[in-house]
Every structure is written in C-alpha cells, then in structure tokens.
Write a protein that holds these residues in place. Structure first.
Motif, PDB file in Angstrom:
ATOM      1  N   ASN A 117       0.894  -1.338   0.099  1.00 40.75           N
ATOM      2  CA  ASN A 117      -0.013   0.171   0.019  1.00 40.75           C
ATOM      3  C   ASN A 117       0.928   1.284  -0.060  1.00 40.75           C
ATOM      4  O   ASN A 117       0.603   2.098  -0.892  1.00 40.75           O
ATOM      5  CB  ASN A 117      -0.921   0.103   1.096  1.00 40.75           C
ATOM      6  N   ALA A 118       1.726   1.197   0.864  1.00 39.31           N
ATOM      7  CA  ALA A 118       2.420   2.707   1.172  1.00 39.31           C
ATOM      8  C   ALA A 118       3.340   2.825  -0.191  1.00 39.31           C
ATOM      9  O   ALA A 118       3.696   3.996  -0.465  1.00 39.31           O
ATOM     10  CB  ALA A 118       3.459   2.485   2.528  1.00 39.31           C
ATOM     11  N   ASP A 134      -5.590   4.350   3.663  1.00 39.94           N
ATOM     12  CA  ASP A 134      -4.213   4.231   4.455  1.00 39.94           C
ATOM     13  C   ASP A 134      -4.434   3.458   5.552  1.00 39.94           C
ATOM     14  O   ASP A 134      -4.245   3.822   6.610  1.00 39.94           O
ATOM     15  CB  ASP A 134      -3.719   5.570   4.377  1.00 39.94           C
ATOM     16  N   GLN A 138      -0.070  -0.052   6.586  1.00 40.48           N
ATOM     17  CA  GLN A 138       0.261   0.270   5.144  1.00 40.48           C
ATOM     18  C   GLN A 138       1.712  -0.107   4.726  1.00 40.48           C
ATOM     19  O   GLN A 138       2.059  -0.071   3.626  1.00 40.48           O
ATOM     20  CB  GLN A 138      -0.191   1.726   4.718  1.00 40.48           C
ATOM     21  N   CYS A 141       0.857  -4.126   4.373  1.00 43.05           N
ATOM     22  CA  CYS A 141      -0.352  -5.014   3.690  1.00 43.05           C
ATOM     23  C   CYS A 141      -0.275  -4.605   2.134  1.00 43.05           C
ATOM     24  O   CYS A 141       0.421  -3.355   1.516  1.00 43.05           O
ATOM     25  CB  CYS A 141      -1.467  -4.393   4.400  1.00 43.05           C
ATOM     26  N   ASN A 146      -6.136  -5.342   0.473  1.00 39.28           N
ATOM     27  CA  ASN A 146      -6.920  -3.968   0.570  1.00 39.28           C
ATOM     28  C   ASN A 146      -8.502  -4.294  -0.079  1.00 39.28           C
ATOM     29  O   ASN A 146      -9.357  -3.804   0.194  1.00 39.28           O
ATOM     30  CB  ASN A 146      -6.297  -2.760   0.258  1.00 39.28           C
ATOM     31  N   GLY A 153      -8.797   3.235   6.862  1.00 38.70           N
ATOM     32  CA  GLY A 153      -7.794   3.827   7.418  1.00 38.70           C
ATOM     33  C   GLY A 153      -8.203   5.003   8.029  1.00 38.70           C
ATOM     34  O   GLY A 153      -9.377   5.372   7.886  1.00 38.70           O
ATOM     35  N   THR A 162     -11.529   1.518   0.720  1.00 44.03           N
ATOM     36  CA  THR A 162     -10.969   1.062  -0.825  1.00 44.03           C
ATOM     37  C   THR A 162     -12.096   1.116  -1.675  1.00 44.03           C
ATOM     38  O   THR A 162     -11.391   1.116  -2.952  1.00 44.03           O
ATOM     39  CB  THR A 162     -10.218  -0.270  -0.450  1.00 44.03           C
ATOM     40  N   LYS A 326      -0.202   5.095  14.460  1.00 39.38           N
ATOM     41  CA  LYS A 326      -0.181   3.968  13.502  1.00 39.38           C
ATOM     42  C   LYS A 326       0.641   2.812  14.014  1.00 39.38           C
ATOM     43  O   LYS A 326       0.640   1.588  13.774  1.00 39.38           O
ATOM     44  CB  LYS A 326       0.387   4.085  12.046  1.00 39.38           C
TER      45      LYS A 326
END
Ligand SMILES: Cc1cc2nc3c(=O)[nH]c(=O)nc-3n(C[C@H](O)[C@H](O)[C@H](O)COP(=O)(O)OP(=O)(O)OC[C@H]3O[C@@H](n4cnc5c(N)ncnc54)[C@H](O)[C@@H]3O)c2cc1C
Length: 483
Positions: A117-118, A134, A138, A141, A146, A153, A162, A326
């Motif tokens: 993800n990030a 997010d 992230q 994953c 997602n 997030g 998503t 986080k």
C-alpha cells in the motif's frame, strides 16, 4: 482419481518453479495464521507466483487435484481470512509487486496485487498523487489484501474506504478462467461487479491486477492533538466537530492504556502519560482555508473538555503524531504476547455510551482492554491484550468479544468496519443477517466460485452457532441505548 499431495506439489512446481513452492513443515508454520494469532490452519503447500499466468496454472493444478486454495497478500489481516482450512494451498501474491502504470491524466494506477500500500503512494508522489486508503498496516499490507477486505484507514473519514478507489480488476476464478471487470474510465454499465469483488475476502478468486484511482496530494495539511481527561469526552468532541459541518480528513482517538504502551515503545511521540485520551484531528485542503478550520476544531475540543490542544508545528511533528497512532497496535506487544484487535462500527452519536459499556465489559471479564480507533467513522477497535496459552483467559477474551459485537449491533452498528469476517466472525453473521440474506450472499459467491474452492470456510456461519449467537434469543433487545 484420488487426490495426491505428491502429484499436487509436482504440478505446482511445474506451474511456478521449484523454488517458489513451500511444503516443508517449518516453512508452512509461518503461514498458519495472519495477524489474528489464535485462529490457525496449516496449508498443504504455499506457492509464490509472479504473474497472472502463473496464478492460472496454480489454480488449475489445485482444480485437477480437487484441492481448495487461499489467496494471500502480506498476511496482516485481522480476521483469519488468509489462513488455510482443510489443507488448502496458499497462493501468496506478495511477489506480484509491480506497479504496471501510473497515469496522471486519468489519475489511475494499474498494479499487481502484491504491491505494498505505502509503496503505491510513494510511486505516485512524483505526480502529486497518492492512494488514499491508508490502513495503519500500510507499510506491509498489499493492494490485493486491501481490495479483498475493502480496507479503511484513518483518512477513510474524508476519502472513503477501498471500494471508492477501485475502478477495475482482473480476477482468476477457481476453474482457471481469467475475467476482467470494470473499466479505467470508471462508471461501468450494468451491475457493479467490481463493487461485489471488493470486500469478497478472497472467496471469488484471486485478484491478479487492479486499476485504482489516485488522489491529488492536498495542498496543505494541519494536524491537531487534543488532550482529554477521558475517552468519553474525546468522543463527544468528535460529535461536535462533525456536527459543526467540518469535513476533517481524520479523527482518531487513542486511550490512556494505549498511550502508555506507545510511549514505552519505539513509536513514542511525547504523548502526555496523564491524559485519559488524545484525539488526533487532521484537516487538509487549500492552504487559505485551513487556519480558520484549525481554530474551529480547537474551540470545539476545548468546549468538549480538552485540557490542551496542540497543533503540529511542522511535517516532522505531524509524522511523529501519526507514528504514535499507526504504531499503536505494534506497541501493544509490550503488554502481553497476544492482541485481539476487535473491529466494529457504531453510529457516531452512540460512541460515548458504547465506549463506556465496552470498558465495563473489559473490567467485568478482568481483561486488559484498550481503545485506539477511527472515531470519526464510529469504527471501534477495542483491543484485548492476553496470553493465548492461558485457556481461561482466552475463554474470557472470546466471551467479552462476543458481548462487544452484540452491544455494537444493538446500538445500530455492524460487526466489522474494515477487517472483514474471515474465520473470526462468521458465526456472528446471524446478528445482522437473516438466513435468506445469507443464502443470497452464498448464491452471489457461487456465481464466481460454484465449487466453493476459493478460500472456503470463511464468511458464512456454521449453523451450530446461529441460534446461540442471536442476541434476541438471549434477551439483549432489552438493553437501552437512550442518550
Ligand atoms: C498493525 C495492523 C494495523 C492494521 N490497520 C488497519 C487499518 O487501519 N485499516 C484496515 O482496514 N485494516 C487494517 N489492518 C488489517 C489488514 O492490514 C488489512 O486487512 C489489509 O488489507 C490486509 O492486507 P494483506 O495484504 O496483509 O492481506 P492478507 O492478510 O494476506 O489477506 C487478507 C484477505 O484478503 C484476501 N486476499 C489477499 N490477497 C488477495 C488477492 N490477490 N486476491 C484475492 N483475495 C486476496 C485473503 O484471502 C484474505 O481473505 C491492520 C493490520 C495490522 C496488523
């Protein structure tokens, strides 16, 4: 033909290469659970494809042997969704990690499912774009996970989960057929099949490619940290901010026990240890509009009982606040060997009273319960720290979890906000859905996977618990939720 494990492993090796098939017990052990450690299931093999063609070949090999399979991303899921039941084969997509295209005019990215993800937002950053969903996980994953979980997030409050960001998918079905659904232009006539795939938890097939919407990086961001004497007054502030008409990007609450764990960990951000709770509020948009909004949030928090409100002075301080939020689940590892992260949603207006009742449930079961959650969405994460080797404690953890879910449903909420049903909550589905509802869902699933070979044993309840878990059968409808 009788199923043969040896023949299956050979067929999988032919599909992806010898080094990309794991079948030794010590390798399979790693795949026995996801982030929800007390649900386990050992796969008969794990395959690590790199392309859609290889996924097709794996799925066909499983079909020939009559073996089920489980799509898997990074295994950060928190509902036991990626575990293999009945010796299914795990198809781990983490090596399908290529960003195939970023188009700043269409504002889309085309990605393989194993892209982290990030990493997608990093790849989009040079174009002034980001991928808005997010999850706090992230850094690990994947987009496939997602999509399968319809993940949220902190910024879901403003940007949506998503499902609002997926335009098209390629899906490999259990028979090996490859289907493409949706379009990069958005708006696909007819039934919203992409919408059905998002959140299907791997039960429709393997997502092998996704076309996702990218969002412009906001011109300016302001992050406030409001300190409250208790979690209930922080919840009241959330209601006040939303009622004021503001649309913050995020409204997150971290309670006292979580603050203590975070401050003792590598995620320490200087959060006040004597605070009952902190509210992290983020505003974004045109720079000219933000100062007024910051003052408005500050005033509303103070009126709701905040003893202090800080505004991040720069990007470094903002990141420090977010690192604390986080990193909160990771920091909880300091309290006990296991953490049960619950996930339920209640209408925002019910947050203060539901939170108070959740804390009372934790106390009644003598459990270490903490809260860190997406307050703006009413998406609760009551976290129970425990040691699963202690059978009595595990029993109390599960009983408290059941009560929390029932409480949330009775408050007008739902049993999952973002972590999905998986193997964890299937027996709680009757809290929300009638047998006819569940049958309709089963029939939809069978359109994609008639033989139920893609991630079997998830989402749908076992009949044994249907009656027991019906709160009405236990008289819970008498619980009042008057303000
Ligand atoms: C510390 C921590 C914080 C978290 N914070 C959040 C949060 O803020 N918001 C949130 O929503 N979640 C959060 N999660 C949960 C989790 O990270 C998300 O559900 C995430 O989307 C799972 O991605 P994954 O790649 O790890 O998927 P996995 O755990 O590997 O799989 C999850 C599900 O997706 C299916 N799946 C995976 N890949 C595919 C594919 N290619 N095709 C079809 N199905 C597939 C699996 O079968 C399984 O059912 C958090 C988890 C942790 C550990």
């Amino acid at each position: 033909m009788q199923p043969s494990k040896t023949r299956l492993i050979e067929a999988l090796k032919a599909a992806v290469g010898t080094g990309e098939v794991l079948s030794r017990p010590e390798d399979l052990f790693v795949y026995e659970c996801d982030g929800l450690t007390h649900h386990t299931g050992r796969p008969s093999a794990v395959v690590l494809p790199r392309t859609s063609d290889e996924v097709v070949a794996c799925v066909e090999a499983c079909a020939r042997e009559g073996v089920a399979f489980v799509p898997r991303g990074a295994g950060t899921g928190l509902s036991g969704g990626a575990i293999a039941l009945g010796g299914a084969v795990v198809i781990e997509c983490a090596r399908m990690d290529r960003v195939l295209e970023i188009d700043p005019v269409d504002r889309v990215a085309v990605v393989q499912p194993g892209v982290v993800n990030a990493e997608l937002s990093k790849a989009a950053a040079p174009f002034g774009l980001l991928f808005a969903p997010d999850p706090s996980s992230q850094q690990a994953c994947t987009i496939g996970g997602n999509v399968a979980e319809n993940s949220g997030g902190p910024h879901t409050l403003k940007y949506g989960s998503t499902t609002g960001h997926v335009l098209a998918v390629e899906l490999v079905l259990a028979g090996g057929e490859r289907v493409r659904l949706g379009s990069r232009a958005g708006g696909d006539p007819g039934y919203d099949l992409v919408g059905a795939v998002v959140g299907s938890e791997g039960t429709f097939g393997v997502v092998t490619e996704a076309t996702v919407r990218l969002t412009p990086v906001p011109e300016a961001v302001e992050t406030l940290l409001a300190i409250f004497p208790d979690v209930v007054s922080a919840c009241r502030a959330v209601g006040a901010v939303i009622r004021s008409g503001l649309v913050p990007a995020a409204l997150e609450i971290v309670d006292q026990r979580t603050i203590a764990a975070v401050e003792a960990s590598v995620y320490a951000a200087g959060l006040p240890l004597d605070a009952g709770a902190v509210l992290l509020a983020e505003l974004d948009g045109p720079a000219v509009a933000l100062p007024k909004q910051v003052e408005r949030v500050r005033t509303l928090c103070t009126a709701s009982g905040a003893t202090r409100v800080e505004v991040a002075r720069d990007a470094a301080e903002r990141q420090r606040f977010w690192r604390a939020r986080k990193g909160a689940f990771g920091a909880m590892g300091r309290l006990a060997p296991d953490l049960y992260v619950h996930d339920a949603v209640v209408p925002r207006s019910k947050l203060p009273e539901v939170l108070a009742q959740i804390c009372a449930i934790g106390d009644r079961y003598r459990l270490t319960l903490s809260n860190v959650f997406h307050a703006g969405d009413g998406n609760l994460h009551p976290n129970i720290s425990f040691d699963r080797r202690d059978a009595d404690e595990l029993r109390r953890v599960l009983a408290a979890g059941a009560e929390i879910l029932e409480l949330c449903v009775l408050a007008g909420g739902v049993i999952s906000g973002e972590h999905g049903i998986g193997a964890e909550k299937q027996d709680f589905m009757p809290l929300m859905f009638s047998p006819d509802d569940l049958d309709a869902m089963r029939r939809l699933r069978e359109v994609f996977d008639p033989g139920r070979r893609s991630n079997p044993g998830k989402i749908f309840p076992t009949t044994r618990f249907c009656v027991e878990s019906n709160p009405k059968a236990r008289g819970y409808e008498r619980v009042s939720f008057e303000p």
